[in-house]
Write a protein that holds these residues in place. Structure first.
Motif, PDB file in Angstrom:
ATOM      1  N   ASN A   1       0.849  -1.188   0.000  1.00 12.38           N
ATOM      2  CA  ASN A   1       0.000   0.000   0.000  1.00 12.38           C
ATOM      3  C   ASN A   1       0.885   1.238   0.000  1.00 12.38           C
ATOM      4  OD1 ASN A   1      -1.835   2.044   0.492  1.00 12.38           O
ATOM      5  ND2 ASN A   1      -2.156   1.484   2.623  1.00 12.38           N
ATOM      6  N   ALA A   2       1.377   1.602  -1.196  1.00  8.99           N
ATOM      7  CA  ALA A   2       2.305   2.727  -1.283  1.00  8.99           C
ATOM      8  C   ALA A   2       2.380   3.228  -2.713  1.00  8.99           C
ATOM      9  CB  ALA A   2       3.693   2.311  -0.806  1.00  8.99           C
ATOM     10  N   ASP A   3       2.940   4.423  -2.875  1.00  7.87           N
ATOM     11  CA  ASP A   3       3.348   4.922  -4.175  1.00  7.87           C
ATOM     12  C   ASP A   3       4.465   5.938  -3.944  1.00  7.87           C
ATOM     13  OD1 ASP A   3       2.063   7.268  -3.353  1.00  7.87           O
ATOM     14  OD2 ASP A   3       0.295   6.917  -4.588  1.00  7.87           O
ATOM     15  N   ASN A   4       4.732   6.770  -4.948  1.00  7.74           N
ATOM     16  CA  ASN A   4       5.881   7.667  -4.813  1.00  7.74           C
ATOM     17  C   ASN A   4       5.652   8.818  -3.834  1.00  7.74           C
ATOM     18  OD1 ASN A   4       4.099   9.233  -6.247  1.00  7.74           O
ATOM     19  ND2 ASN A   4       5.445   9.593  -7.979  1.00  7.74           N
ATOM     20  N   SER A   5       4.465   8.899  -3.248  1.00 14.68           N
ATOM     21  CA  SER A   5       4.208   9.938  -2.252  1.00 14.68           C
ATOM     22  C   SER A   5       3.825   9.352  -0.893  1.00 14.68           C
ATOM     23  CB  SER A   5       3.080  10.860  -2.746  1.00 14.68           C
ATOM     24  OG  SER A   5       1.867  10.133  -2.869  1.00 14.68           O
ATOM     25  N   TRP A   6       3.909   8.038  -0.761  1.00 13.91           N
ATOM     26  CA  TRP A   6       3.435   7.383   0.455  1.00 13.91           C
ATOM     27  C   TRP A   6       4.233   6.114   0.658  1.00 13.91           C
ATOM     28  CZ3 TRP A   6       0.034   8.749   4.198  1.00 13.91           C
ATOM     29  CH2 TRP A   6      -0.458   7.761   5.050  1.00 13.91           C
ATOM     30  N   LEU A   7       4.936   5.985   1.795  1.00 15.92           N
ATOM     31  CA  LEU A   7       5.817   4.832   1.998  1.00 15.92           C
ATOM     32  C   LEU A   7       5.048   3.539   2.191  1.00 15.92           C
ATOM     33  CD1 LEU A   7       8.553   6.400   4.297  1.00 15.92           C
ATOM     34  CD2 LEU A   7       8.675   5.927   1.850  1.00 15.92           C
ATOM     35  N   GLY A   8       3.983   3.564   2.979  1.00 17.37           N
ATOM     36  CA  GLY A   8       3.088   2.432   3.086  1.00 17.37           C
ATOM     37  C   GLY A   8       3.658   1.201   3.747  1.00 17.37           C
ATOM     38  N   ALA A   9       2.955   0.069   3.552  1.00 17.50           N
ATOM     39  CA  ALA A   9       3.316  -1.204   4.173  1.00 17.50           C
ATOM     40  C   ALA A   9       2.574  -2.314   3.446  1.00 17.50           C
ATOM     41  CB  ALA A   9       2.929  -1.201   5.655  1.00 17.50           C
ATOM     42  N   ALA A  10       2.921  -3.552   3.763  1.00 15.51           N
ATOM     43  CA  ALA A  10       2.177  -4.688   3.221  1.00 15.51           C
ATOM     44  C   ALA A  10       0.724  -4.598   3.672  1.00 15.51           C
ATOM     45  CB  ALA A  10       2.805  -5.993   3.676  1.00 15.51           C
ATOM     46  N   SER A  11      -0.181  -5.077   2.813  1.00 14.72           N
ATOM     47  CA  SER A  11      -1.607  -4.878   3.031  1.00 14.72           C
ATOM     48  C   SER A  11      -2.350  -6.205   3.094  1.00 14.72           C
ATOM     49  CB  SER A  11      -2.177  -4.029   1.884  1.00 14.72           C
ATOM     50  OG  SER A  11      -3.580  -3.963   1.924  1.00 14.72           O
ATOM     51  N   SER A  12      -3.441  -6.211   3.848  1.00 13.85           N
ATOM     52  CA  SER A  12      -4.351  -7.359   3.873  1.00 13.85           C
ATOM     53  C   SER A  12      -5.664  -7.034   3.163  1.00 13.85           C
ATOM     54  CB  SER A  12      -4.644  -7.767   5.318  1.00 13.85           C
ATOM     55  OG  SER A  12      -5.289  -6.698   6.020  1.00 13.85           O
ATOM     56  N   VAL A  13      -5.722  -5.889   2.507  1.00 13.77           N
ATOM     57  CA  VAL A  13      -6.963  -5.374   1.930  1.00 13.77           C
ATOM     58  C   VAL A  13      -7.385  -6.191   0.706  1.00 13.77           C
ATOM     59  CG1 VAL A  13      -7.974  -3.397   0.723  1.00 13.77           C
ATOM     60  CG2 VAL A  13      -6.638  -3.048   2.796  1.00 13.77           C
ATOM     61  N   VAL A  14      -8.687  -6.420   0.588  1.00 12.33           N
ATOM     62  CA  VAL A  14      -9.288  -7.025  -0.594  1.00 12.33           C
ATOM     63  C   VAL A  14     -10.140  -5.952  -1.281  1.00 12.33           C
ATOM     64  CG1 VAL A  14     -10.920  -8.763  -1.434  1.00 12.33           C
ATOM     65  CG2 VAL A  14      -9.298  -9.349   0.384  1.00 12.33           C
ATOM     66  N   GLN A  15      -9.828  -5.683  -2.539  1.00 13.54           N
ATOM     67  CA  GLN A  15     -10.550  -4.671  -3.311  1.00 13.54           C
ATOM     68  C   GLN A  15     -11.265  -5.348  -4.478  1.00 13.54           C
ATOM     69  OE1 GLN A  15      -8.378  -0.752  -3.479  1.00 13.54           O
ATOM     70  NE2 GLN A  15      -6.576  -2.077  -3.355  1.00 13.54           N
ATOM     71  N   ARG A  16     -12.554  -5.060  -4.633  1.00 10.62           N
ATOM     72  CA  ARG A  16     -13.370  -5.691  -5.662  1.00 10.62           C
ATOM     73  C   ARG A  16     -13.924  -4.631  -6.617  1.00 10.62           C
ATOM     74  NH1 ARG A  16     -16.303 -10.922  -3.109  1.00 10.62           N
ATOM     75  NH2 ARG A  16     -17.202 -10.855  -5.213  1.00 10.62           N
ATOM     76  N   TYR A  17     -13.706  -4.857  -7.894  1.00 11.16           N
ATOM     77  CA  TYR A  17     -14.136  -3.901  -8.917  1.00 11.16           C
ATOM     78  C   TYR A  17     -15.270  -4.503  -9.733  1.00 11.16           C
ATOM     79  CZ  TYR A  17     -14.017  -1.040 -13.166  1.00 11.16           C
ATOM     80  OH  TYR A  17     -14.361  -0.240 -14.221  1.00 11.16           O
ATOM     81  N   ASP A  18     -16.341  -3.740  -9.877  1.00  7.48           N
ATOM     82  CA  ASP A  18     -17.497  -4.131 -10.679  1.00  7.48           C
ATOM     83  C   ASP A  18     -17.412  -3.409 -12.019  1.00  7.48           C
ATOM     84  OD1 ASP A  18     -19.955  -4.469 -11.907  1.00  7.48           O
ATOM     85  OD2 ASP A  18     -21.123  -4.247 -10.076  1.00  7.48           O
ATOM     86  N   PRO A  19     -17.094  -4.116 -13.113  1.00  4.08           N
ATOM     87  CA  PRO A  19     -16.960  -3.443 -14.412  1.00  4.08           C
ATOM     88  C   PRO A  19     -18.266  -2.823 -14.904  1.00  4.08           C
ATOM     89  CG  PRO A  19     -15.945  -5.628 -14.467  1.00  4.08           C
ATOM     90  CD  PRO A  19     -16.747  -5.548 -13.203  1.00  4.08           C
TER      91      PRO A  19
END
Length: 266
Positions: free
Chosen positions: A147-165
């Motif tokens: 859970n990170a990008d070039n503006s956020w260091l973040g950490a390993a994640s347990s998140v489940v994300q579901r996308y409905d097309p």
């Protein structure tokens, strides 16, 4: 297996699970690591990303001929290390989600038009997660990752994300029993998703490395911890896929001593 972590390679290996034999296929001409391949319903393998290749590079492999085709670049804002690639067999579109620099990016590739478009961003930054298509709900599911990008260091994640097309919208599923990065898995013929291995350490081969197998039921939105079933021990940074016989293959990895050639079946 498109080049192991720690070495920018352009090699491609093919495994025949009927004979148990490996063959080397023609290389793709782009030495990189951290790429993201996906098998499409048209029978081709599409590959994007990597830390040392061109950021939006998109390639297509004809597995019958071994011939590579360079396609339209993804209009990405940053590097493409460990993006999540999911093929939607209903629409025929390929979803490219996250990535180390811009981890909320969501780009969609149309193989027929060789063109890209943007879609709704995931609610949680992600790269190095596991992505699957759930045929029962038609959701695209992204599990764990960093859970990170070039503006956020973040950490390993347990998140489940579901996308409905259909609605171009995201929702959160039940969290994985433990945070994971550099893990892998696939959706099985029983409709459950199986996730194994991984770490909570960003760095290549870094400890801790896990040997736990998790099962996710997308319909019930629930998790089961199946324990530590691999007698060969923990692993991270490997590839995973079910074959037509319902056997889950794990290939490669890194447990701290560099890239591995190990292979296990479950």
């Amino acid at each position: 297996q498109f080049g192991p972590v720690l070495a920018g390679l352009d090699c491609v290996h093919r495994y025949d699970y009927c004979t148990g034999a490996w063959t080397e296929m023609p290389n793709n001409g782009w030495s990189t690591y951290g790429v993201s391949p996906v098998l499409h319903s048209d029978g081709f393998i599409y590959m994007t990303g990597g830390a040392t290749g061109r950021p939006g590079l998109m390639l297509r492999l004809n597995t019958s001929t071994g011939y590579w085709t360079e396609l339209a670049d993804a209009p990405t804002l940053g590097n493409s290390f460990e993006v999540v690639m999911i093929s939607d067999p209903i629409s025929g579109l390929i979803h490219r989600i996250g990535g180390e620099d811009y981890a909320r990016e969501h780009l969609v590739y149309n193989p027929l038009a060789d063109s890209w478009s943007a879609a709704a961003q995931p609610p949680v930054r992600v790269f190095g997660g596991v992505g699957v298509f759930d045929p029962a709900s038609a959701d695209l599911i992204v599990i764990g990752g960093w859970n990170a990008d070039n503006s956020w260091l973040g950490a390993a994640s347990s998140v489940v994300q579901r996308y409905d097309p259909d609605t171009n919208s995201w929702s959160l599923g039940a969290s994985m029993p433990g945070a994971r990065f550099a893990h892998d898995g696939d959706i099985g013929p029983d409709g459950n998703v199986y996730i194994w291995g991984g770490s909570t350490n960003y760095f290549d081969g870094g400890a801790p490395v896990y040997n736990t197998l998790f099962q996710y039921n997308p319909g019930a939105n629930s998790w089961t911890n199946l324990g530590d079933p691999n007698p060969s021990g923990a692993n991270r940074e490997m590839g995973a896929a079910f074959d037509d016989n319902g056997v889950l293959h794990f290939v490669g990895g890194n447990t701290g001593g560099g890239p591995l050639t190990r292979q296990e079946f479950w």
